[in-house]
Design a protein around this motif. Structure first.
Motif, mmCIF file in Angstrom:
data_model
loop_
_atom_site.group_PDB
_atom_site.id
_atom_site.type_symbol
_atom_site.label_atom_id
_atom_site.label_comp_id
_atom_site.label_asym_id
_atom_site.label_seq_id
_atom_site.Cartn_x
_atom_site.Cartn_y
_atom_site.Cartn_z
ATOM 1 N N ASP A 52 -35.722 80.723 -17.431
ATOM 2 C CA ASP A 52 -36.093 81.769 -16.406
ATOM 3 C C ASP A 52 -35.229 82.886 -16.434
ATOM 4 O OD1 ASP A 52 -38.024 79.824 -15.962
ATOM 5 O OD2 ASP A 52 -36.940 79.063 -14.094
ATOM 6 N N LEU A 53 -33.984 82.912 -17.101
ATOM 7 C CA LEU A 53 -33.225 84.048 -17.111
ATOM 8 C C LEU A 53 -33.578 84.912 -18.186
ATOM 9 C CD1 LEU A 53 -29.620 82.669 -16.789
ATOM 10 C CD2 LEU A 53 -30.559 84.262 -15.284
ATOM 11 N N SER A 54 -34.141 84.303 -19.411
ATOM 12 C CA SER A 54 -34.431 85.137 -20.302
ATOM 13 C C SER A 54 -35.929 85.849 -19.887
ATOM 14 C CB SER A 54 -35.260 84.192 -21.627
ATOM 15 O OG SER A 54 -34.293 83.322 -21.900
ATOM 16 N N GLU A 55 -36.751 85.313 -19.023
ATOM 17 C CA GLU A 55 -38.095 86.116 -18.537
ATOM 18 C C GLU A 55 -37.366 87.346 -17.782
ATOM 19 O OE1 GLU A 55 -40.912 85.594 -19.382
ATOM 20 O OE2 GLU A 55 -42.012 86.693 -17.540
ATOM 21 N N LEU A 56 -36.318 86.938 -16.937
ATOM 22 C CA LEU A 56 -35.773 88.059 -16.159
ATOM 23 C C LEU A 56 -35.220 89.378 -17.074
ATOM 24 C CD1 LEU A 56 -33.965 85.944 -13.644
ATOM 25 C CD2 LEU A 56 -35.810 87.335 -13.124
ATOM 26 N N LYS A 57 -34.719 88.945 -18.192
ATOM 27 C CA LYS A 57 -34.170 89.654 -18.998
ATOM 28 C C LYS A 57 -35.216 90.704 -19.616
ATOM 29 C CE LYS A 57 -31.498 91.607 -22.036
ATOM 30 N NZ LYS A 57 -30.483 92.564 -21.802
ATOM 31 N N LYS A 58 -36.229 89.845 -20.034
ATOM 32 C CA LYS A 58 -37.681 90.641 -20.469
ATOM 33 C C LYS A 58 -37.866 91.539 -19.904
ATOM 34 C CE LYS A 58 -39.672 86.728 -22.952
ATOM 35 N NZ LYS A 58 -40.560 86.015 -22.625
ATOM 36 N N LYS A 59 -37.828 91.458 -18.440
ATOM 37 C CA LYS A 59 -38.251 92.588 -17.571
ATOM 38 C C LYS A 59 -37.185 93.655 -17.294
ATOM 39 C CE LYS A 59 -41.672 89.705 -15.650
ATOM 40 N NZ LYS A 59 -42.631 90.286 -16.078
ATOM 41 N N GLY A 60 -36.222 93.815 -17.953
ATOM 42 C CA GLY A 60 -35.095 94.653 -18.057
ATOM 43 C C GLY A 60 -34.040 94.567 -16.950
ATOM 44 N N ALA A 61 -34.055 93.236 -16.164
ATOM 45 C CA ALA A 61 -32.829 92.895 -15.395
ATOM 46 C C ALA A 61 -31.649 92.747 -16.223
ATOM 47 C CB ALA A 61 -33.165 91.590 -14.474
ATOM 48 N N HIS A 62 -30.546 92.906 -15.286
ATOM 49 C CA HIS A 62 -29.214 92.533 -15.875
ATOM 50 C C HIS A 62 -29.235 90.902 -15.259
ATOM 51 C CE1 HIS A 62 -28.373 96.306 -17.206
ATOM 52 N NE2 HIS A 62 -28.485 97.004 -15.828
ATOM 53 N N ILE A 63 -28.678 90.131 -16.089
ATOM 54 C CA ILE A 63 -29.049 88.507 -15.627
ATOM 55 C C ILE A 63 -27.673 87.933 -15.406
ATOM 56 C CG2 ILE A 63 -31.243 88.276 -16.665
ATOM 57 C CD1 ILE A 63 -29.861 87.054 -19.182
ATOM 58 N N PHE A 64 -27.728 87.152 -14.347
ATOM 59 C CA PHE A 64 -26.622 86.308 -13.970
ATOM 60 C C PHE A 64 -27.227 84.998 -13.498
ATOM 61 C CE2 PHE A 64 -25.821 90.742 -13.494
ATOM 62 C CZ PHE A 64 -24.427 90.981 -13.408
ATOM 63 N N GLY A 65 -26.389 84.042 -13.606
ATOM 64 C CA GLY A 65 -26.973 82.607 -13.708
ATOM 65 C C GLY A 65 -25.743 81.801 -13.091
ATOM 66 N N MET A 66 -26.080 80.826 -12.537
ATOM 67 C CA MET A 66 -25.230 79.773 -12.055
ATOM 68 C C MET A 66 -25.655 78.326 -12.064
ATOM 69 S SD MET A 66 -24.712 79.696 -8.228
ATOM 70 C CE MET A 66 -24.586 77.950 -8.325
ATOM 71 N N ASP A 67 -25.061 77.400 -12.168
ATOM 72 C CA ASP A 67 -25.529 76.025 -12.093
ATOM 73 C C ASP A 67 -24.548 75.079 -11.921
ATOM 74 O OD1 ASP A 67 -28.430 74.670 -13.160
ATOM 75 O OD2 ASP A 67 -26.768 73.452 -13.476
ATOM 76 N N ALA A 68 -24.744 73.936 -11.371
ATOM 77 C CA ALA A 68 -23.678 72.692 -11.222
ATOM 78 C C ALA A 68 -23.250 71.991 -12.353
ATOM 79 C CB ALA A 68 -24.142 71.789 -9.999
ATOM 80 N N SER A 69 -24.372 72.055 -13.273
ATOM 81 C CA SER A 69 -24.108 71.267 -14.381
ATOM 82 C C SER A 69 -23.427 72.088 -15.636
ATOM 83 C CB SER A 69 -25.251 70.613 -15.000
ATOM 84 O OG SER A 69 -25.450 70.238 -16.429
ATOM 85 N N LYS A 70 -22.345 71.895 -16.067
ATOM 86 C CA LYS A 70 -21.685 72.336 -17.229
ATOM 87 C C LYS A 70 -22.546 72.504 -18.499
ATOM 88 C CE LYS A 70 -17.141 72.778 -19.370
ATOM 89 N NZ LYS A 70 -17.061 71.656 -20.443
ATOM 90 N N GLU A 71 -23.157 71.244 -18.853
ATOM 91 C CA GLU A 71 -23.944 71.259 -19.659
ATOM 92 C C GLU A 71 -25.145 72.330 -19.771
ATOM 93 O OE1 GLU A 71 -23.631 68.603 -22.178
ATOM 94 O OE2 GLU A 71 -21.725 68.336 -21.193
ATOM 95 N N MET A 72 -25.765 72.366 -18.785
ATOM 96 C CA MET A 72 -26.633 73.387 -18.411
ATOM 97 C C MET A 72 -26.371 74.778 -18.837
ATOM 98 S SD MET A 72 -29.885 72.019 -18.105
ATOM 99 C CE MET A 72 -30.824 71.133 -17.041
ATOM 100 N N VAL A 73 -25.086 75.279 -18.354
ATOM 101 C CA VAL A 73 -24.392 76.420 -18.479
ATOM 102 C C VAL A 73 -24.232 76.854 -19.668
ATOM 103 C CG1 VAL A 73 -22.472 77.968 -17.813
ATOM 104 C CG2 VAL A 73 -23.411 76.487 -15.974
ATOM 105 N N VAL A 74 -23.973 75.750 -20.816
ATOM 106 C CA VAL A 74 -23.723 75.651 -22.022
ATOM 107 C C VAL A 74 -25.095 76.192 -22.686
ATOM 108 C CG1 VAL A 74 -23.081 74.704 -24.047
ATOM 109 C CG2 VAL A 74 -21.504 74.585 -22.206
ATOM 110 N N LEU A 75 -26.045 75.579 -22.452
ATOM 111 C CA LEU A 75 -27.426 75.633 -22.804
ATOM 112 C C LEU A 75 -28.202 77.263 -22.421
ATOM 113 C CD1 LEU A 75 -29.294 72.529 -22.166
ATOM 114 C CD2 LEU A 75 -28.383 73.066 -24.547
#
Ligand SMILES: C[S@@+](CC[C@H](N)C(=O)[O-])C[C@H]1O[C@@H](n2cnc3c(N)ncnc32)[C@H](O)[C@@H]1O
Length: 222
Positions: A52-75
């Motif tokens: 979903d961050l990639s979709e926000l990026k396509k729309k020109g946003a500066h993207i920030f994300g967070m997740d409790a799972s380290k594995e997910m953050v790596v992906l």
């Protein structure tokens, strides 16, 4: 098991499967994300593998994300090298006050024990007038996921949500609409849009047809 970190166990499995099963919720969510995001700062709470961050990026946003799972953050970071993506918890968001124009979240709130602390944190990190869009498990679904006889809709209880043809079992806490549309919500946000729907990847309990999610768009007052 630490439920907040449960996705460490099945991060890849989820990432490999959700595009097949969550087609309905992704379509609806992306329709809600169809905003003017050029140059805006957007934060995804429980960003998972960063699709979903990639979709926000396509729309020109500066993207920030967070997740409790380290594995997910790596992906998510692999998919979005230009994004700022951190390990963190939705009720203790690792970003400063009034940073974001838009805060989004898909399929993450349902695992939380309590909704009010999430609103408190979103109110802190959003700029006044900023937009909140979230999609989460429908309270009717969580009620049906209570397995015992004499189920109590109003009681917060641990529920197991089985999806993707049984490939994933997520442990979460049941919630009511009173919690989602609470005084904490309405004193801080103006509700702009609401919708409910059904993904075919959700378990079909008792052969019943019922909504698997709902989605909200709201604006921070001020
Ligand atoms: C069902 S996945 C959804 C991932 C992504 N948003 C999507 O729609 O594909 C739920 C995600 O929320 C994260 N999560 C669950 N509880 C969380 C919490 N308290 N704080 C931060 N992330 C959380 C999980 O680690 C997982 O990556």
């Amino acid at each position: 098991m630490d439920e907040k970190k449960q996705y460490n166990t099945f991060a890849k499995e989820y990432s490999d499967s959700f595009l097949t099963y969550n087609t309905n919720s992704i379509d609806v969510y992306f329709r809600y994300l169809d905003l003017d995001l050029e140059g805006k700062k957007a934060l995804d709470l429980g960003c998972g593998d960063g699709y979903d961050l990639s979709e926000l990026k396509k729309k020109g946003a500066h993207i920030f994300g967070m997740d409790a799972s380290k594995e997910m953050v790596v992906l998510a970071q692999q998919k979005n090298p230009e994004g700022t993506i951190k390990v963190g918890l939705i009720d203790n968001i690792p970003f400063p006050d009034q940073t974001f124009d838009v805060v989004v979240s898909k399929w993450a709130f349902q695992a939380e024990p309590s909704i009010e602390p999430i609103y408190k944190e979103i109110t802190r990190v959003l700029k006044p007038g900023g937009t909140l869009i979230y999609l989460t498990s429908h309270p009717i679904r969580q009620f049906i996921e209570k397995k015992q006889n004499g189920k109590d809709y109003f009681k917060n209880e641990t529920v197991k949500s089985v999806f993707f043809e049984g490939k994933i079992s997520e442990t979460g806490t049941s919630h009511t609409f009173n919690e989602y549309f609470s005084p904490a919500f309405f004193s801080n946000f103006t509700l702009e849009k609401y919708e409910e729907g059904l993904d075919h990847g959700a378990e079909k309990i008792n052969g019943d047809t019922y909504p698997s999610y709902f989605i909200v768009q709201a604006r921070l007052k001020g």
